[in-house]
Design an enzyme around this catalytic site. Structure first.
Site, mmCIF file in Angstrom:
data_model
loop_
_atom_site.group_PDB
_atom_site.id
_atom_site.type_symbol
_atom_site.label_atom_id
_atom_site.label_comp_id
_atom_site.label_asym_id
_atom_site.label_seq_id
_atom_site.Cartn_x
_atom_site.Cartn_y
_atom_site.Cartn_z
ATOM 1 N N GLN A 65 39.303 36.599 -57.582
ATOM 2 C CA GLN A 65 38.212 36.324 -58.341
ATOM 3 C C GLN A 65 37.753 37.946 -59.066
ATOM 4 O O GLN A 65 37.378 38.055 -60.120
ATOM 5 C CB GLN A 65 36.942 36.166 -57.742
ATOM 6 C CG GLN A 65 37.256 35.240 -56.396
ATOM 7 C CD GLN A 65 36.814 33.978 -56.659
ATOM 8 O OE1 GLN A 65 36.947 33.212 -57.983
ATOM 9 N NE2 GLN A 65 36.480 32.930 -55.775
ATOM 10 N N ASP A 89 33.516 27.279 -58.019
ATOM 11 C CA ASP A 89 32.878 27.696 -56.826
ATOM 12 C C ASP A 89 31.765 29.130 -57.043
ATOM 13 O O ASP A 89 31.298 29.302 -55.818
ATOM 14 C CB ASP A 89 34.248 28.337 -56.077
ATOM 15 C CG ASP A 89 35.022 29.256 -57.117
ATOM 16 O OD1 ASP A 89 34.589 30.287 -56.913
ATOM 17 O OD2 ASP A 89 35.966 28.533 -57.573
ATOM 18 N N GLU A 109 32.330 23.691 -66.051
ATOM 19 C CA GLU A 109 33.236 23.337 -64.992
ATOM 20 C C GLU A 109 33.176 21.688 -64.927
ATOM 21 O O GLU A 109 32.261 21.141 -65.389
ATOM 22 C CB GLU A 109 32.631 23.822 -63.756
ATOM 23 C CG GLU A 109 32.986 22.960 -62.247
ATOM 24 C CD GLU A 109 34.549 22.993 -62.181
ATOM 25 O OE1 GLU A 109 35.033 24.205 -62.042
ATOM 26 O OE2 GLU A 109 35.025 21.823 -61.748
ATOM 27 N N ASP A 178 39.069 30.161 -65.214
ATOM 28 C CA ASP A 178 39.463 30.099 -63.916
ATOM 29 C C ASP A 178 39.838 28.620 -63.578
ATOM 30 O O ASP A 178 39.140 27.928 -62.997
ATOM 31 C CB ASP A 178 38.303 30.343 -62.974
ATOM 32 C CG ASP A 178 38.636 30.456 -61.447
ATOM 33 O OD1 ASP A 178 39.640 30.311 -61.196
ATOM 34 O OD2 ASP A 178 37.569 30.467 -60.707
HETATM 35 N N1 AAT Z 1 38.096 30.354 -58.235
HETATM 36 C C1 AAT Z 1 38.751 29.398 -57.382
HETATM 37 C C2 AAT Z 1 40.187 29.327 -58.009
HETATM 38 C C3 AAT Z 1 40.477 28.202 -58.877
HETATM 39 S S1 AAT Z 1 39.250 27.032 -58.988
HETATM 40 C C4 AAT Z 1 39.687 25.995 -60.456
HETATM 41 C C5 AAT Z 1 38.401 25.266 -60.898
HETATM 42 O O1 AAT Z 1 38.859 24.452 -62.278
HETATM 43 C C6 AAT Z 1 38.218 24.032 -60.323
HETATM 44 O O2 AAT Z 1 36.764 23.954 -59.830
HETATM 45 C C7 AAT Z 1 38.504 22.779 -61.069
HETATM 46 O O3 AAT Z 1 37.555 21.670 -60.743
HETATM 47 C C8 AAT Z 1 38.284 23.442 -62.318
HETATM 48 N N2 AAT Z 1 38.745 22.621 -63.460
HETATM 49 C C9 AAT Z 1 40.293 21.787 -63.562
HETATM 50 N N3 AAT Z 1 40.206 21.328 -64.787
HETATM 51 C C10 AAT Z 1 39.140 21.558 -65.599
HETATM 52 C C11 AAT Z 1 38.730 21.335 -66.997
HETATM 53 N N4 AAT Z 1 39.551 20.615 -67.624
HETATM 54 N N5 AAT Z 1 37.671 21.816 -67.381
HETATM 55 C C12 AAT Z 1 37.012 22.828 -66.533
HETATM 56 N N6 AAT Z 1 37.170 23.107 -65.270
HETATM 57 C C13 AAT Z 1 38.536 22.679 -64.834
HETATM 58 C C14 AAT Z 1 42.051 27.937 -59.479
HETATM 59 C C15 AAT Z 1 42.922 28.182 -58.440
HETATM 60 C C16 AAT Z 1 44.426 28.368 -58.849
HETATM 61 C C17 AAT Z 1 45.496 27.946 -57.780
HETATM 62 C C18 AAT Z 1 46.744 28.292 -57.697
HETATM 63 N N7 AAT Z 1 47.688 27.751 -56.968
#
Ligand code: AAT
Length: 310
Positions: A65, A89, A109, A178
């Protein structure tokens, strides 16, 4: 879950699976988009898992992060408007909020369950939502924008309207993507049409940072992201990486790009964070500093050969 261990098995990293010992499963649910699970591990604190893939653990979330946020925001003077895509998150929001120049933080999100579960089980991460500069938009950022651009049925647009009203072209100083891995709802976030929308949303000389997988596992994906970004972001295009022990192969990378305009030299941060300005309720940073910022752009030879000349 096999005999009290969680193993992260996925076709994205065939033939290997990192495992964590499970003390207790705290939450299991199914949203409209994915399976959501939280468990207490014996060595990394609580763990958030989406569709069987680890998104964060309490012990090492700082590395991901802090880097995905401060690499872009410390590379430009006075970031004011920031858009976060994914990141439900709240951890990236927590990091953005450390920048006192920032006036407005939008987050889009896709999955409300991720937000709710984080607020319940990861208060030190979800604290990012408490910042009054944050506006949360639940929805798929791509279809939100795309459907509205195409002026499709007003019914379909309901979700996106509020977000779009606040997201006119060319205004964000920084966009932070993210996102989860490109199998599932995040697939579109790795494709060219998405990068083009991001470029449109940025001001000239604005910056984007995206989750860009591991040089040990995903060179093909990274090469295609680099190609897409080079065609889309006419300022600079760079790959950086950091260590996150609970992500596949123990490392993860980021694409750092800027749009045409005032040049951005990502390797030499111009906007260090003033630790004295932190909100008192947010814990101090654990990982990021200016030296590690510059170091994160150094690539092993095998990766440099494939990524740098593009
Ligand atoms: N900060 C924690 C790490 C993450 S979270 C990735 C976030 O992206 C999740 O909350 C998921 O619900 C969101 N997400 C997925 N697709 C979309 C979309 N199309 N639009 C908006 N949000 C989305 C990433 C972890 C990386 C893991 C590596 N192996």
């Amino acid at each position: 879950l096999i005999q009290g261990w969680f193993s992260e098995i996925s076709p994205m990293w065939p033939g290997e699976a990192h495992s964590l010992k499970v003390e207790k499963v705290l939450f299991q649910g199914k949203s409209d988009y994915q399976n959501v699970m939280v468990f207490q591990s014996s060595s990394y604190g609580k763990v958030l898992v989406l569709d069987g893939v680890i998104q964060l653990t309490e012990r090492d979330e700082c590395a991901y992060q802090e880097m995905i946020t401060h690499l872009p925001l410390c590379s430009i003077p006075n970031p004011k408007k920031v858009l976060v895509i994914g990141g439900g998150d709240g951890g990236v929001l927590r990091e953005v909020s450390r920048h006192s120049s920032v006036e407005k933080i939008d987050i889009c999100e896709i999955d409300k369950m991720v937000v709710d579960v984080s607020k319940q089980f990861f208060p030190d991460v979800a604290i990012g939502f408490d910042d009054p500069r944050v506006s949360l938009h639940i929805g798929d950022v791509f279809y939100t924008w795309e459907l509205s651009y195409l002026m499709l049925a007003p019914l379909l647009m309901v979700l996106g309207v509020a977000f779009l009203k606040e997201a006119p072209e060319g205004t964000y100083d920084a966009v932070i993507v993210d996102s989860s891995d490109p199998i599932g709802p995040a697939q579109e976030l790795f494709e060219k049409p998405f990068f083009e929308l991001v470029a449109k949303a940025l001001r000239p000389g604005g910056v984007v940072s995206t989750q860009a997988e591991s040089i040990w596992l995903h060179m093909d994906i990274i090469e295609s992201i680099v190609t897409n970004c080079s065609q889309t972001f006419k300022g600079s295009v760079n790959y950086a990486w950091t260590t996150v022990p609970t992500y596949p192969s123990g490392i993860i990378g980021f694409m750092l790009c800027s749009t045409e305009g005032p040049p951005v030299d990502f390797k030499h941060p111009v906007n260090p964070i003033d630790e004295k300005e932190f909100q008192k309720s947010v814990r101090p940073m654990k990982f990021y500093n200016s030296e590690i910022h510059t170091a994160s752009f150094c690539l092993p030879s095998f990766a440099r050969r494939k990524l740098v000349s593009k």
